[in-house]
Design a protein around this motif. Structure first.
Motif, mmCIF file in Angstrom:
data_model
loop_
_atom_site.group_PDB
_atom_site.id
_atom_site.type_symbol
_atom_site.label_atom_id
_atom_site.label_comp_id
_atom_site.label_asym_id
_atom_site.label_seq_id
_atom_site.Cartn_x
_atom_site.Cartn_y
_atom_site.Cartn_z
ATOM 1 N N UNK A 173 0.884 -0.971 -0.083
ATOM 2 C CA UNK A 173 0.089 -0.001 0.001
ATOM 3 C C UNK A 173 0.886 1.385 0.207
ATOM 4 N N UNK A 174 0.761 1.864 -1.186
ATOM 5 C CA UNK A 174 1.912 3.237 -1.246
ATOM 6 C C UNK A 174 0.863 4.204 -0.633
ATOM 7 N N UNK A 175 1.457 5.007 0.360
ATOM 8 C CA UNK A 175 0.537 5.874 0.981
ATOM 9 C C UNK A 175 -0.300 5.316 2.026
ATOM 10 N N UNK A 176 0.170 4.636 2.996
ATOM 11 C CA UNK A 176 -0.578 3.912 3.890
ATOM 12 C C UNK A 176 -1.250 4.466 5.120
ATOM 13 N N UNK A 177 -0.385 5.555 5.373
ATOM 14 C CA UNK A 177 -0.968 6.171 6.545
ATOM 15 C C UNK A 177 -0.836 5.448 7.781
ATOM 16 N N UNK B 195 3.368 -1.508 3.516
ATOM 17 C CA UNK B 195 2.709 -0.201 3.515
ATOM 18 C C UNK B 195 4.085 0.769 3.683
ATOM 19 N N UNK B 196 4.011 1.990 2.707
ATOM 20 C CA UNK B 196 5.100 2.871 2.670
ATOM 21 C C UNK B 196 4.397 4.181 2.842
ATOM 22 N N UNK B 197 4.956 5.168 3.222
ATOM 23 C CA UNK B 197 4.438 6.362 3.212
ATOM 24 C C UNK B 197 5.603 7.299 3.526
ATOM 25 N N UNK B 198 5.373 8.593 3.266
ATOM 26 C CA UNK B 198 6.369 9.926 3.218
ATOM 27 C C UNK B 198 6.379 10.286 4.843
ATOM 28 N N UNK B 199 7.560 10.638 5.266
ATOM 29 C CA UNK B 199 7.734 11.046 6.761
ATOM 30 C C UNK B 199 7.102 12.320 6.931
ATOM 31 N N UNK B 200 6.895 13.393 6.007
ATOM 32 C CA UNK B 200 6.327 14.533 6.004
ATOM 33 C C UNK B 200 4.593 14.324 6.353
ATOM 34 N N UNK B 201 4.459 13.304 6.018
ATOM 35 C CA UNK B 201 2.688 13.002 6.297
ATOM 36 C C UNK B 201 2.580 12.157 7.549
ATOM 37 N N UNK B 202 3.448 11.967 8.379
ATOM 38 C CA UNK B 202 3.529 11.150 9.391
ATOM 39 C C UNK B 202 2.876 11.756 10.790
ATOM 40 N N UNK B 203 2.477 12.920 10.643
ATOM 41 C CA UNK B 203 2.263 13.816 12.029
ATOM 42 C C UNK B 203 1.252 12.832 12.745
ATOM 43 N N UNK B 204 1.520 12.235 13.901
ATOM 44 C CA UNK B 204 0.644 11.746 15.142
ATOM 45 C C UNK B 204 0.197 10.345 14.502
ATOM 46 N N UNK B 205 0.789 9.860 13.409
ATOM 47 C CA UNK B 205 0.472 8.621 12.859
ATOM 48 C C UNK B 205 1.348 7.406 13.344
ATOM 49 N N UNK B 206 2.532 7.710 13.815
ATOM 50 C CA UNK B 206 3.352 6.683 14.095
ATOM 51 C C UNK B 206 2.782 5.896 15.203
ATOM 52 N N UNK B 207 2.479 6.491 16.118
ATOM 53 C CA UNK B 207 1.850 5.810 17.596
ATOM 54 C C UNK B 207 0.570 5.036 17.210
ATOM 55 N N UNK C 31 0.598 -2.696 14.183
ATOM 56 C CA UNK C 31 1.700 -3.366 14.484
ATOM 57 C C UNK C 31 1.723 -4.699 13.529
ATOM 58 N N UNK C 32 0.600 -4.932 12.730
ATOM 59 C CA UNK C 32 0.626 -5.970 11.864
ATOM 60 C C UNK C 32 1.121 -5.567 10.381
ATOM 61 N N UNK C 33 1.707 -4.565 10.400
ATOM 62 C CA UNK C 33 2.100 -3.982 9.067
ATOM 63 C C UNK C 33 3.586 -3.873 8.881
ATOM 64 N N UNK C 34 4.248 -4.308 7.856
ATOM 65 C CA UNK C 34 5.575 -4.236 7.435
ATOM 66 C C UNK C 34 5.694 -2.698 6.889
ATOM 67 N N UNK C 35 6.117 -1.756 7.724
ATOM 68 C CA UNK C 35 6.123 -0.371 7.320
ATOM 69 C C UNK C 35 7.486 -0.025 7.062
#
Length: 142
Positions: free
Chosen positions: A21-25, A43-55, A59-63
């Motif tokens: 999933x490209x842009x998985x959030x 899943x992959x996503x760009x770091x600049x869109x990761x505000x608040x998403x990391x936490x 846990x089941x995703x290879x990110x």
């Protein structure tokens, strides 16, 4: 999840073993979609869109993060590549599609879905929608 649930699984469920999933959030939709196929979710996503998403990331995703053009994956890795509501965020649409095809196995499935954001007013409304969505996903401070 209604739109992802209507994704055609009958013919392809036995063919999809690895999904990207490209842009998985947060990756929750990625994990849900992969469960329909019993596939390994990436899943992959760009770091600049990761505000608040990391936490909140599943846990089941290879990110992994990517630069919006190139992923870390080898050629011909995935049976299904999904780009869901992401294309309007990039000026480099051709590069993103080329990358999706590069990591897609021969005979694999590329699923692209997006907003109709050709006018500036539409882009602005979509940006507002994303800001509200991100605010809704942020966990409350304890």
């Amino acid at each position: 999840h209604r739109d992802l649930h209507s994704f055609p699984t009958r013919r392809s469920s036995d063919l999809v073993k690895k999904l990207l999933d490209i842009g998985c959030g947060t990756g929750h939709k990625t994990v849900f979609l992969s469960s329909l196929f019993n596939a390994e979710p990436h899943g992959v996503d760009v770091k600049s869109w990761d505000t608040g998403m990391e936490q909140n990331r599943s846990k089941d995703l290879h990110f992994s993060y990517f630069n919006g053009e190139k992923t870390k994956y080898k050629n011909n890795t995935f049976d299904l590549v999904v780009i869901n509501m992401v294309m309007h965020h990039t000026e480099k649409k051709d590069e993103m599609i080329k990358e999706a095809y590069r990591v897609l196995k021969k005979g694999g499935i590329l699923y692209v879905r997006d907003h109709d954001a050709l006018r500036e007013g539409d882009k602005m409304l979509i940006d507002i929608e994303h800001i509200l969505h991100i605010q809704y996903q942020k966990p409350e401070a304890s």
